[in-house]
Design a protein around this motif. Structure first.
Motif, mmCIF file in Angstrom:
data_model
loop_
_atom_site.group_PDB
_atom_site.id
_atom_site.type_symbol
_atom_site.label_atom_id
_atom_site.label_comp_id
_atom_site.label_asym_id
_atom_site.label_seq_id
_atom_site.Cartn_x
_atom_site.Cartn_y
_atom_site.Cartn_z
ATOM 1 N N ARG A 21 0.742 -1.170 -0.111
ATOM 2 C CA ARG A 21 -0.108 0.010 -0.094
ATOM 3 C C ARG A 21 0.743 1.297 -0.068
ATOM 4 N N PRO A 22 1.769 1.490 0.896
ATOM 5 C CA PRO A 22 2.728 2.567 0.617
ATOM 6 C C PRO A 22 3.347 2.785 -0.681
ATOM 7 N N MET A 23 3.730 1.725 -1.043
ATOM 8 C CA MET A 23 4.446 1.725 -2.370
ATOM 9 C C MET A 23 3.646 2.333 -3.638
ATOM 10 N N ARG A 24 2.194 1.662 -3.352
ATOM 11 C CA ARG A 24 1.071 2.171 -4.333
ATOM 12 C C ARG A 24 0.861 3.672 -4.102
ATOM 13 N N ARG A 25 0.762 3.996 -2.956
ATOM 14 C CA ARG A 25 0.454 5.529 -2.569
ATOM 15 C C ARG A 25 1.617 6.310 -3.366
ATOM 16 N N THR A 26 2.836 5.975 -3.122
ATOM 17 C CA THR A 26 4.189 6.663 -3.600
ATOM 18 C C THR A 26 3.934 6.642 -5.140
ATOM 19 N N ARG A 27 3.712 5.769 -5.671
ATOM 20 C CA ARG A 27 3.591 5.448 -7.168
ATOM 21 C C ARG A 27 2.483 6.624 -7.678
ATOM 22 N N ASP A 28 1.338 6.627 -6.874
ATOM 23 C CA ASP A 28 0.193 7.371 -7.449
ATOM 24 C C ASP A 28 0.709 9.041 -7.324
ATOM 25 N N HIS A 29 1.465 9.331 -6.232
ATOM 26 C CA HIS A 29 1.602 10.516 -5.877
ATOM 27 C C HIS A 29 2.760 11.077 -6.712
ATOM 28 N N LEU A 30 3.701 10.013 -7.108
ATOM 29 C CA LEU A 30 4.596 10.404 -8.173
ATOM 30 C C LEU A 30 4.132 10.814 -9.495
ATOM 31 N N ARG A 31 2.813 9.975 -9.985
ATOM 32 C CA ARG A 31 2.279 9.989 -11.272
ATOM 33 C C ARG A 31 1.542 11.336 -11.445
ATOM 34 N N ALA A 32 1.088 11.809 -10.142
ATOM 35 C CA ALA A 32 0.318 12.969 -9.923
ATOM 36 C C ALA A 32 1.244 14.230 -10.336
ATOM 37 N N GLN A 33 2.561 14.020 -9.548
ATOM 38 C CA GLN A 33 3.463 15.399 -9.755
ATOM 39 C C GLN A 33 3.980 15.356 -11.079
ATOM 40 N N GLY A 62 8.999 0.957 -25.380
ATOM 41 C CA GLY A 62 9.712 1.797 -25.933
ATOM 42 C C GLY A 62 10.503 2.852 -24.955
ATOM 43 N N ILE A 63 10.207 2.473 -23.916
ATOM 44 C CA ILE A 63 11.289 3.520 -22.703
ATOM 45 C C ILE A 63 12.319 3.112 -22.779
ATOM 46 N N ARG A 64 13.357 3.845 -22.787
ATOM 47 C CA ARG A 64 14.788 3.864 -22.937
ATOM 48 C C ARG A 64 15.606 4.414 -22.063
ATOM 49 N N ARG A 65 15.054 4.865 -20.768
ATOM 50 C CA ARG A 65 15.704 5.410 -19.617
ATOM 51 C C ARG A 65 14.877 5.004 -18.549
ATOM 52 N N ILE A 66 15.339 4.096 -17.582
ATOM 53 C CA ILE A 66 14.691 3.383 -16.666
ATOM 54 C C ILE A 66 15.738 3.717 -15.456
ATOM 55 N N THR A 67 14.916 4.407 -14.339
ATOM 56 C CA THR A 67 15.751 4.528 -13.095
ATOM 57 C C THR A 67 14.922 3.555 -12.115
ATOM 58 N N VAL A 68 15.630 2.719 -11.267
ATOM 59 C CA VAL A 68 15.042 1.778 -10.398
ATOM 60 C C VAL A 68 15.308 2.261 -9.212
ATOM 61 N N VAL A 69 14.512 2.343 -8.406
ATOM 62 C CA VAL A 69 14.394 3.424 -7.092
ATOM 63 C C VAL A 69 14.327 2.101 -5.840
ATOM 64 N N PRO A 70 15.107 1.792 -5.342
ATOM 65 C CA PRO A 70 14.993 0.785 -4.326
ATOM 66 C C PRO A 70 14.249 1.471 -3.186
ATOM 67 N N MET A 71 12.973 0.855 -2.689
ATOM 68 C CA MET A 71 12.261 1.458 -1.768
ATOM 69 C C MET A 71 12.434 0.303 -0.361
ATOM 70 N N PHE A 72 13.754 0.738 -0.023
ATOM 71 C CA PHE A 72 14.339 0.036 1.342
ATOM 72 C C PHE A 72 14.768 1.318 2.215
ATOM 73 N N ILE A 73 14.845 0.841 3.226
ATOM 74 C CA ILE A 73 15.335 1.793 4.395
ATOM 75 C C ILE A 73 16.670 2.056 4.350
#
Length: 128
Positions: A21-33, A62-73
């Motif tokens: 749930r916190p990851m989904r909320r973070t995703r949704d917040h980032l998409r809105a921003q 077709g995405i060519r730039r991908i940033t992986v953000v580890p949601m770890f402490i």
């Protein structure tokens, strides 16, 4: 950000679907921003999609730039060994993509400050 860039919020995963749930909320917040930024979730285990599945889907789109953000402490065992191996494998499978691995979210100064502020707020609230 353009429509050829994506962020993958990458978490450990859990058997309980509510864990994400916190990851989904973070995703949704980032998409809105950043509405033009593609933001996806991926998980190390127990949940789908896996990191390789998420990156493969982005590359197919077709995405060519991908940033992986580890949601770890913190930069623990998974982030020191497992995740770099997964990212290296993804880079080998998708040489036309620039795949960047960020530090664990919990290592960012702003996140540390937010956690400290939250803990302080909890301690103040508990005195009332």
């Amino acid at each position: 950000m353009s429509e050829t860039h994506a962020v993958v919020l990458f978490g450990h995963g859990a058997r309980d679907p509510e864990w994400a749930r916190p990851m989904r909320r973070t995703r949704d917040h980032l998409r809105a921003q950043a509405p033009r930024l593609r933001v996806e979730l991926a998980f190390l285990e127990f949940m789908a999609p896996t990191l390789d599945e998420a990156i493969a889907a982005l590359a197919r789109d077709g995405i060519r730039r991908i940033t992986v953000v580890p949601m770890f402490i913190a930069q623990g065992g998974h982030l020191k060994s497992d995740v770099p191996r997964l990212v290296a494998a993804a880079r080998a499978l998708h040489p036309d993509c620039e795949i960047t691995l960020a530090l664990a979210v919990g290592e960012a100064d702003g996140v540390i400050a937010a956690m400290a502020d939250y803990a302080l707020g909890c301690s103040v609230a508990s005195r009332d």
